[in-house]
Design an enzyme around this catalytic site. Structure first.
Site, short mmCIF file in Angstrom:
data_model
loop_
_atom_site.label_atom_id
_atom_site.label_comp_id
_atom_site.label_asym_id
_atom_site.label_seq_id
_atom_site.Cartn_x
_atom_site.Cartn_y
_atom_site.Cartn_z
N TRP A 134 0.86 -1.17 0.00
CA TRP A 134 0.00 0.00 0.00
C TRP A 134 0.91 1.24 0.00
O TRP A 134 1.86 1.32 0.80
CB TRP A 134 -0.89 -0.03 1.24
N ASP A 215 -0.62 -5.27 9.42
CA ASP A 215 -1.60 -4.28 8.98
C ASP A 215 -2.86 -5.06 8.62
O ASP A 215 -2.87 -5.84 7.66
CB ASP A 215 -1.07 -3.52 7.76
N LYS A 251 -13.26 -0.66 6.12
CA LYS A 251 -13.86 -1.52 5.09
C LYS A 251 -14.87 -2.48 5.69
O LYS A 251 -15.98 -2.59 5.19
CB LYS A 251 -12.80 -2.34 4.37
N1 PGU Z 1 -3.65 -0.43 5.20
C1 PGU Z 1 -3.97 -0.89 3.99
C2 PGU Z 1 -3.29 -2.11 3.48
C3 PGU Z 1 -4.94 -0.21 3.23
O1 PGU Z 1 -5.24 -0.69 2.03
C4 PGU Z 1 -5.55 0.94 3.74
C5 PGU Z 1 -6.56 1.71 2.93
C6 PGU Z 1 -5.19 1.36 5.02
C7 PGU Z 1 -4.23 0.65 5.72
C8 PGU Z 1 -5.75 2.57 5.67
O2 PGU Z 1 -7.09 2.58 5.82
P1 PGU Z 1 -7.84 3.54 6.84
O3 PGU Z 1 -8.86 4.21 6.03
O4 PGU Z 1 -6.87 4.48 7.43
O5 PGU Z 1 -8.40 2.61 7.85
N2 PGU Z 1 -6.36 1.72 1.56
C9 PGU Z 1 -7.42 2.05 0.62
C10 PGU Z 1 -8.12 3.36 0.94
C11 PGU Z 1 -7.56 4.61 0.38
C12 PGU Z 1 -6.24 4.99 1.01
O6 PGU Z 1 -5.23 4.83 0.34
O7 PGU Z 1 -6.23 5.43 2.18
C13 PGU Z 1 -6.84 1.96 -0.77
O8 PGU Z 1 -7.56 2.27 -1.71
O9 PGU Z 1 -5.71 1.48 -0.92
#
Ligand code: PGU
Length: 419
Positions: A134, A215, A251
């Site tokens: 990510w 994570d 999510k």
């Molecule tokens: N860790 C991972 C692996 C994730 O994919 C995401 C969110 C988070 C943590 C953080 O999510 P929180 O909203 O802080 O609980 N990833 C999504 C959402 C958009 C972003 O980048 O924040 C994504 O589209 O990758």
């Protein structure tokens, strides 16, 4: 008039959240946002779970509820329930009071608090993150003062896990290094280790005294089962060793904007956990003082009531199943078009995303010609698709892979002349 900020340069948009910014600017009605990992219904609308609406109603009706500050570590009940959700109802670590938990600002905030704690109190400043990962991991850990290295994870040739490369890289990591692991539904690849591979990883991590930092942003979204998706974390906790876990309810409860999450640090004994907890307060206090009350109260209401908990599990499974069905539909649509290449990874990968293998040129083409928005690494959020939009995406992918491959020189010339 010269601003004192005149030297500030324009920052680029975020690679993931910036996709939504571009999408919002596009006036074309056929546009499709497959960038951000956020669930949408078959009608393409954001979803507030019924059980969340119910919990909110209960909270509103309860006149004894006030808007006082929470303690620095947040809602104690929420913290206990969150630790139970990821570690299991009968977790010895919880029974032995070996888990220090802080309510944090969703998954990102939990990662950041964990990273700040490690930068201050842990002897090793090096963290290994998977390649790819990510996009925000690198930034969160760097900002906290850790130095970030990568370990091999995804093999583009097999579109699967590079277990050999992973074991080699972690095997060569300095003793004590921190290792970021996606608990399930790896983002962006949708490729998770099989249980026996997790066991190999666990043995290596423990034998080298590396420190696992999980994570966990998608519990329930990979398989549809909260317990099955917690398997890897529970394997590591069952061996009595230590680890950190960042949980997000964005999510799995659809609480994206409520920023609900938790950081748990599993320790070897109750005394050390209590000292760790006391230091977490010192990390949090100057950052944001204490977390917001509303979202965590919603989550706690659902987690502590068995009827609501069961209702949540059903709604969660329905979201996971709809994503799985989108995978099948997209795969079938590409097969029907005879699109060149092997697309079986669409149905093999799990979680919210498909790592398509499309390159940034092809992605740019799909955005320009088909108004389909996705991250430039070729990741698509399956949760943003519906039966109605699958044919449009399949047409776009079909056209994109039929494009002639441009040489580096052509790309360079095109970038100069803007075509
Ligand atoms: N860790 C991972 C692996 C994730 O994919 C995401 C969110 C988070 C943590 C953080 O999510 P929180 O909203 O802080 O609980 N990833 C999504 C959402 C958009 C972003 O980048 O924040 C994504 O589209 O990758």
């Amino acid at each position: 008039m010269d601003s004192v900020f005149a030297a500030v340069v324009q920052a680029p948009e975020d690679p993931i959240l910036g996709v939504t910014v571009a999408y919002n600017k596009d006036p074309n009605p056929i546009k499709l946002n497959l960038g951000v990992g956020a669930y949408r219904t078959e009608e393409g609308k954001p979803l507030v779970l019924n059980v969340v609406r119910k919990a909110e109603q209960l909270l509103v009706n309860d006149r004894s509820r006030v808007k006082e500050y929470l303690p620095i570590l947040g809602l104690a009940e929420f913290n206990k329930l969150s630790a139970k959700l990821i570690l299991g109802d009968d977790s010895p670590a919880i029974q032995e009071n070996r888990v220090a938990t802080a309510q944090c600002l969703s998954g990102t905030g939990s990662l950041r608090v964990g990273a700040e704690f490690l930068a201050k109190h842990y002897h090793q400043r090096t963290i290994y993150i998977p390649l790819p990962s990510w996009g925000n991991h690198l930034k969160v850990f760097t900002m906290a003062g850790l130095s970030v290295n990568a370990y091999r994870y995804y093999d583009p040739a097999t579109r699967g896990l590079n277990i050999q490369g992973l074991l080699e890289d972690l095997g060569a990591a300095p003793s004590g290094a921190i290792v970021l692991l996606h608990a399930c539904a790896h983002n962006p690849t949708g490729v998770d280790p099989a249980p026996e591979q997790w066991e190999q990883i666990r043995q290596l991590i423990r034998s080298k005294a590396l420190l696992p930092f999980f994570d966990c942003a998608y519990q329930g979204f990979a398989s549809g089962s909260l317990d099955a998706d917690a398997l890897a974390v529970r394997m590591f906790v069952a061996d009595g060793g230590e680890c950190l876990i960042a949980q997000s309810y964005a999510k799995n409860m659809g609480l994206y904007g409520e920023r609900v999450g938790a950081l748990s640090i599993v320790c070897k004994g109750a005394d050390v956990a209590s000292r760790v907890e006391s230091q977490l307060k010192l990390v949090i206090r100057p950052m944001y003082s204490n977390p917001p009350i509303h979202g965590a109260s919603i989550a706690a209401t659902i987690l502590k009531n068995s009827d609501m908990y069961n209702e949540w599990k059903i709604e969660l499974k329905a979201m996971a199943d709809r994503i799985i069905s989108m995978r099948k539909q997209l795969y079938d649509a590409l097969s029907a078009r005879g699109t060149a290449g092997d697309w079986s990874h669409i149905i093999k990968q799990i979680g919210m995303f498909t790592f398509t293998g499309l390159n940034s040129d092809q992605v740019a083409f799909m955005t320009k010609e088909y108004h389909i928005y996705m991250t430039s690494d070729g990741r698509i959020s399956m949760a943003g698709l519906s039966s109605k939009t699958v044919p449009h995406l399949a047409d776009a992918i079909h056209a994109a892979v039929t494009l002639p491959v441009r040489s580096k020189f052509e790309i360079y010339v095109a970038s100069i002349f803007g075509f």
